[in-house]
Design a protein around this motif. Structure first.
Motif, PDB file in Angstrom:
ATOM      1  N   SER A 136      43.756  38.250  45.810  1.00  0.00           N
ATOM      2  CA  SER A 136      44.680  38.500  44.701  1.00  0.00           C
ATOM      3  C   SER A 136      44.328  37.708  43.442  1.00  0.00           C
ATOM      4  O   SER A 136      44.833  38.010  42.357  1.00  0.00           O
ATOM      5  N   ARG A 137      43.470  36.738  43.560  1.00  0.00           N
ATOM      6  CA  ARG A 137      43.081  35.911  42.408  1.00  0.00           C
ATOM      7  C   ARG A 137      42.006  36.622  41.589  1.00  0.00           C
ATOM      8  O   ARG A 137      41.141  37.318  42.129  1.00  0.00           O
ATOM      9  N   ASN A 138      42.065  36.427  40.306  1.00  0.00           N
ATOM     10  CA  ASN A 138      41.045  37.033  39.439  1.00  0.00           C
ATOM     11  C   ASN A 138      39.690  36.354  39.606  1.00  0.00           C
ATOM     12  O   ASN A 138      38.649  37.013  39.566  1.00  0.00           O
ATOM     13  N   THR A 139      39.715  35.051  39.793  1.00  0.00           N
ATOM     14  CA  THR A 139      38.462  34.310  39.981  1.00  0.00           C
ATOM     15  C   THR A 139      38.623  33.367  41.162  1.00  0.00           C
ATOM     16  O   THR A 139      39.721  32.869  41.433  1.00  0.00           O
TER      17      THR A 139
ATOM     18  N   VAL B  58      36.388  40.091  46.956  1.00  0.00           N
ATOM     19  CA  VAL B  58      36.466  41.305  46.135  1.00  0.00           C
ATOM     20  C   VAL B  58      36.469  42.546  47.026  1.00  0.00           C
ATOM     21  O   VAL B  58      37.210  43.510  46.772  1.00  0.00           O
TER      22      VAL B  58
ATOM     23  N   ARG C 112      39.831  43.103  48.332  1.00  0.00           N
ATOM     24  CA  ARG C 112      40.719  43.612  47.294  1.00  0.00           C
ATOM     25  C   ARG C 112      40.526  45.118  47.086  1.00  0.00           C
ATOM     26  O   ARG C 112      41.488  45.858  46.849  1.00  0.00           O
TER      27      ARG C 112
END
Length: 504
Positions: A99-102, A136, A139
């Motif tokens: 869920s984190r962008n980075t 990723v 996701r």
């Protein structure tokens, strides 16, 4: 540098003060010691991911914070710990990472402290890229390729054409990131990079097994696809052949560093005639002239290819099942050891009930259930008064404490837990006669086993004669009559005799 550094100890102590057991364990798992994270710390963090009251973002942030360290050892071990939790921890941990962008921004990491720091920094950058790609992938497809159900009814085998053509490239990207770790056997020189390689090795087996099943599904659908789909499918298959060669080289490194040959799967490549059949089919859809091939020969080629890939898949599955069985046996052995340790601890504890203190004792396999003596029960009438007196005096030696000296002025405890204040001692007569008060009041007699069974009150009612009439060679107890009535009668008779004498 080996062993925990002063910084490690200070950091762990700080988290101990703040009460954060999770952060403290993260620090202990990522110390400066040049060895993989300890199993006990990894097991505790896995347990934390399964606890609903544990803050998963806080756990992840603690790991991310450790990757900001300048030491390659701390950073590498932080990545290993994260990877371990992604594989063996609760799924909500990898869900949060996805869920984190980075995640890890270590593409420029470099430890300049020494030659080993330079070498290991290269693998840290590659390793962090794979973990980013793993998150990723989750996701994008909402599941972990290394944990999906496999087999004829597995996810990758039952996926429809449209979804399959979108999903297989995602596996390819993750596989590329894994194979880009690109380590040789002579570069696995310490416990840290070895721990990372083992996790990558296990991921490669499961990931390639899912990849292989996706290709089988693709081949089975290929001759029924549309032209654009066939073009995508053919490109996917060509890339698969390239990655099969690379995974084969990766597994050779595993064999060189001592991984058991039985834990390394066998790769069976599809016949080269399959690629030719796929290309001809696409060419025919594009309207190009190709040599005619019968449906029977095409079906035979496809069947042989699927059979070879299925054999590879079975080999990967067997290795995976063997690892799961080994993990299960290890867990059972650990639980057995804990049980034995617990029984040993219980056997060392002292028994609370012994034969000396318990009224119910076991002797010779029988239980003695004789009733305890009831001090407050009424004596049986059939035994008579003498029996009551005898019982009381039998118990007196047990319950009557030594009497205080009369000169102390303190209350004296009696056999019935009462207290009486002793009278002050009488002054001796002028004649200098000394009276043994201890003998008179029974202080010396308490050590003796002999008791007067007729005196229930312990001598309190016994009158004494004047000390001037007491012969020096006579025992004090002989001066006291054994019966109260006869004592009074003798006293009256003596007084009468005395009066008659006076009258004379």
């Amino acid at each position: 540098m080996s062993g925990q550094s002063i910084t490690d100890r200070i950091t762990a102590a700080q988290h101990s003060v703040t009460g954060s057991a999770v952060s403290k364990t993260v620090c202990k798992a990522t110390t400066h010691e040049i060895m993989g994270p300890k199993k006990k710390h990894l097991d505790y963090l896995i347990h934390c991911t399964n606890e609903m009251n544990v803050n998963i973002p806080q756990l992840a942030d603690s790991l991310f914070e450790r990757t900001t360290n300048t030491s390659w050892v701390v950073v590498f071990k932080s990545l290993i710990t994260t990877h371990h939790l992604m594989v063996y921890g609760n799924e909500r941990f990898v869900q949060y990472l996805a869920s984190r962008n980075t995640l890890f921004n270590l593409s420029n990491f470099l430890d300049k402290s020494g030659l080993q720091g330079y070498d290991m920094s290269t693998f840290i950058r590659r390793y962090s890229r794979y973990l980013n790609e793993k998150a990723v992938s989750y996701r994008q497809v909402a599941f972990d390729f290394t944990k999906v159900k496999r087999g004829v009814d597995g996810i990758m085998r039952t996926m429809n054409t449209e979804k399959l053509l979108k999903t297989v490239p995602i596996i390819q990207n993750q596989m590329d990131a894994l194979l880009d770790f690109n380590v040789n056997a002579n570069e696995l020189t310490n416990g840290v990079i070895n721990a990372a390689f083992m996790l990558l090795f296990k991921d490669s087996i499961r990931l390639f097994a899912a990849y292989n099943e996706g290709i089988i599904n693709l081949l089975e659908k290929y001759f029924d696809m549309k032209k654009t789909q066939c073009k995508e499918g053919l490109d996917i298959y060509k890339k698969f052949l390239t990655r099969m060669t690379r995974i084969s080289e990766f597994l050779k490194v595993a064999e060189q560093v001592g991984i058991d040959r039985g834990d390394i799967p066998d790769l069976s490549q599809a016949p080269s005639s399959l690629l030719e059949a796929l290309e001809q089919h696409l060419a025919s859809l594009e309207g190009k002239k190709v040599k005619d091939s019968t449906a029977a020969s095409r079906a035979s080629t496809l069947s042989n290819a699927v059979s070879s890939l299925a054999s590879t898949g079975m080999s990967f599955t067997k290795v995976d099942e063997r690892e799961k069985q080994a993990a299960l046996e290890e867990e059972q052995a650990r639980l057995k050891a804990l049980k034995e340790q617990r029984l040993k601890e219980l056997s060392k504890r002292p028994s609370f009930a012994t034969t000396d203190t318990s009224p119910i004792t076991t002797t010779g396999g029988t239980i003695n259930t004789a009733p305890a003596i009831d001090l407050f029960s009424t004596p049986s009438c059939s035994n008579g008064a003498v029996k009551m007196e005898s019982d009381l005096f039998d118990l007196q030696s047990t319950f009557q404490p030594p009497m205080q000296s009369a000169s102390s002025g303190l209350p004296v405890a009696t056999a019935w837990a009462g207290y009486s204040t002793p009278q002050p001692p009488a002054q001796p007569p002028a004649g200098g006669l000394q009276v043994d008060f201890e003998s008179v009041f029974g202080a010396k007699a308490t050590g003796s086993n002999s008791h007067n069974v007729d005196d229930i009150a312990g001598g309190i009612l016994k009158p004494t004669l004047a000390g001037s009439n007491l012969p020096s060679n006579q025992q004090p107890e002989k001066l006291v009559s054994d019966d109260l009535d006869s004592s009074l009668a003798n006293l009256v008779g003596n007084l009468g005799i005395g009066n008659g004498t006076m009258k004379k």
